[in-house]
Design an enzyme around this catalytic site. Structure first.
Site, mmCIF file in Angstrom:
data_model
loop_
_atom_site.group_PDB
_atom_site.id
_atom_site.type_symbol
_atom_site.label_atom_id
_atom_site.label_comp_id
_atom_site.label_asym_id
_atom_site.label_seq_id
_atom_site.Cartn_x
_atom_site.Cartn_y
_atom_site.Cartn_z
ATOM 1 N N PRO A 132 -28.046 84.809 5.378
ATOM 2 C CG PRO A 132 -27.840 85.050 3.067
ATOM 3 C CD PRO A 132 -27.221 85.489 4.353
ATOM 4 C CG ASP B 146 -23.650 83.018 5.172
ATOM 5 O OD1 ASP B 146 -24.374 83.499 4.275
ATOM 6 O OD2 ASP B 146 -22.920 83.713 5.909
ATOM 7 C CG HIS B 147 -27.989 80.607 -0.376
ATOM 8 N ND1 HIS B 147 -27.074 80.106 -1.273
ATOM 9 C CD2 HIS B 147 -29.205 80.224 -0.859
ATOM 10 C CE1 HIS B 147 -27.683 79.454 -2.241
ATOM 11 N NE2 HIS B 147 -28.999 79.515 -2.020
ATOM 12 N NE ARG B 148 -23.775 86.495 4.379
ATOM 13 C CZ ARG B 148 -23.224 87.124 5.428
ATOM 14 N NH1 ARG B 148 -23.156 88.442 5.439
ATOM 15 N NH2 ARG B 148 -22.736 86.430 6.441
#
Length: 530
Positions: free
Chosen positions: A325, A501-503
């Site tokens: 994401p 990468d928002h994870r």
């Protein structure tokens, strides 16, 4: 005797390759390891070497044809006992660990994108890629004496360079080993020097003793000397060329002093001009390459095969976009001091044969910021449900090529000085554009930089180079109104676009990283502390 050569399996699950071009024709004499074709797989364009000495009898594939691995692509005619394409006599037993006959399954090293020739066996052959052999010839290195560090003992380009940089041991009689015949030596400025004896461009005066500089070639005397011996004509040539004669690599010594010839001055001046010209190329490194195709006629359509490197790039982008994401953080920074520092150092870098753009400053600043925020120098190991933070800094540089976007990697950027980073980045980008880059030179990245500002862009939402977790996009440096101490001034401003990468990475961490990066870009002297 006829020898059929099949398209080898280069590993990584590659099942086919497209014949980009043949480098030989029927009737041509070839030698073992001579490149006979360029083949594009879905990873890269590689050269396919001849496995034997002989004559080309038949080409079994057309240019542009996609050939499955294991299909015969060329037939050679050889003299004497029939030999398989791997170099063994027909019926000869295979030594343990030796490469398999091409009539069977090739023994390509897994992960090797270049076509391997063979492993070292009892017949003295060496397991090395064609590019490594070519580099060895250029550097005058005996590839048979190089210890390979690649898979299965394969000799890589890095192994050849390391061997070239390692001084040879003196012979038993105490004399220094001579430079390999035909090898180029490198001057202090980093530019290749002409072959031949030192001082070839200017003979020694009658009766004058001439002592060759240590090393037997140019580069034995460092640039930036306090004193240089030269004839008036040579000094005049240096003045006309606009170079400092004390920076020209010495060709020999006279009475213990560095001596420079007119030929050395001319070569040095040409090298500097070439370096300055390369600077313009560096600024356009991210610009779309000219494909050379003519425009599509009005009302017509053109269909371009979606395969090879282009398809691999597309699949990588798709995997990244639909796996991680993405969130992009935008910012801008006053880089006027950086512009001034680069302008001040650019000429000195050119004197050393290096084209200095803004990119190496950014790479060093990124590394410094990553050390403070290591979460951006990471990878998500989904299988083991772990975030892997990297303690090494391999910075990828996105480069536009005719085949699409490639990402060469500057390995261990934290351990290298600015000019070495600049030199390596320039070399890797050029190799990517001319499609001579090895696959291992595009692996192992931990963070990527893309410079869309080279074509005038300001902001973007760059796609992460999966499985990395962040990528930095650089916008164009432009003069803009900027408030300095309460007053509006014209300042040089760079825009930044950081995708994460928002994870793995939170927005706050992205902002903090960017603020730290801005501090280094706005005050490049801080990099001296790193």
């Amino acid at each position: 005797m006829s020898v059929e050569f099949k398209l080898p399996d280069v590993g990584e699950g590659v099942a086919e390759g497209e014949i980009v071009q043949w480098l030989v024709e029927p009737g041509d004499a070839v030698s073992e390891d001579q490149a006979v074709a360029e083949v594009e797989t879905d990873k890269a364009v590689v050269e396919v070497p001849s496995p034997v000495d002989g004559t080309v009898k038949e080409l079994r594939a057309e240019t542009g044809e996609v050939v499955p691995v294991g299909e015969v692509i060329i037939v050679f005619e050889t003299e004497g006992e029939a030999r398989s394409a791997s170099g063994r006599a027909t019926g000869e037993e295979t030594e343990p660990g030796a490469a398999e006959d091409v009539e069977g399954e090739p023994d390509a090293a897994e992960g090797d994108e270049e076509t391997a020739t063979s492993q070292t066996t009892t017949n003295g052959r060496v397991f090395a890629a064609p590019s490594a052999r070519r580099l060895a010839r250029e550097l005058g290195v005996d590839i048979g004496a190089v210890e390979g560090t690649g898979p299965g003992g394969r000799v890589t380009e890095q192994d050849v360079r390391a061997a070239a940089e390692t001084p040879e041991e003196p012979s038993e009689d105490g004399t220094e080993p001579a430079t390999a015949a035909g090898a180029e030596t490198e001057g202090a400025g980093g530019a290749p020097e002409a072959e031949g004896a030192p001082g070839a461009g200017e003979p020694a005066a009658a009766g004058e003793a001439v002592e060759t500089a240590p090393g037997g070639g140019r580069g034995g005397e460092p640039a930036g000397r306090d004193r240089t011996l030269a004839t008036p004509a040579t000094r005049r040539a240096a003045d006309e060329a606009g170079v400092d004669i004390d920076d020209v690599p010495a060709t020999e010594q006279r009475d213990g002093e560095a001596f420079v010839t007119a030929e050395a001055v001319r070569e040095y001046a040409q090298a500097q001009q070439a370096a300055q010209a390369a600077d313009a190329e560096a600024l356009a490194a991210a610009a779309p390459a000219n494909t050379g195709r003519e425009g599509v006629a009005a009302g017509e359509e053109e269909r371009i095969p979606y395969r090879g490197v282009r398809r691999t790039i597309g699949e990588q982008m798709e995997q990244s976009a639909y796996t991680a994401p993405h969130v992009t953080h935008h910012d801008s920074v006053d880089v006027t001091p950086l512009v001034e520092a680069r302008a001040e150092l650019k000429e000195r870098a050119a004197d050393r044969g290096v084209s200095l753009s803004y990119l190496p400053f950014v790479i060093k600043a990124v590394v410094a910021a990553l050390k403070e925020y290591p979460i951006l120098n990471s990878q998500l190991d989904e299988a083991n449900e772990e975030i892997v933070q990297k303690g090494y800094y391999n910075v990828g540089v996105a480069t536009a090529t005719e085949a699409g976007l490639m990402v060469p990697v500057v390995q261990n950027a934290d351990r290298k000085p600015l000019l070495q980073v600049a030199s390596e980045a320039n070399e890797l980008a050029q190799k990517a554009r001319d499609r001579s880059i090895a696959r291992e030179e595009m692996q192992g990245g931990t963070f990527t930089i893309t410079n869309f500002g080279a074509i005038g862009g300001e902001y973007a939402t760059p796609i992460i180079n999966y499985p990395e977790t962040a990528i930095l996009g650089l916008g164009a440096i432009k003069e803009r109104p900027w408030v300095v101490n309460g007053e509006v001034e014209a300042r040089h401003v760079m825009t930044l676009s950081l995708s994460i990468d928002h994870r793995v990475i939170d927005g706050a961490e992205a902002a903090q990283f960017t603020n730290t990066l801005k501090e280094y870009l706005a005050n490049p002297t801080l990099l001296l502390l790193e």
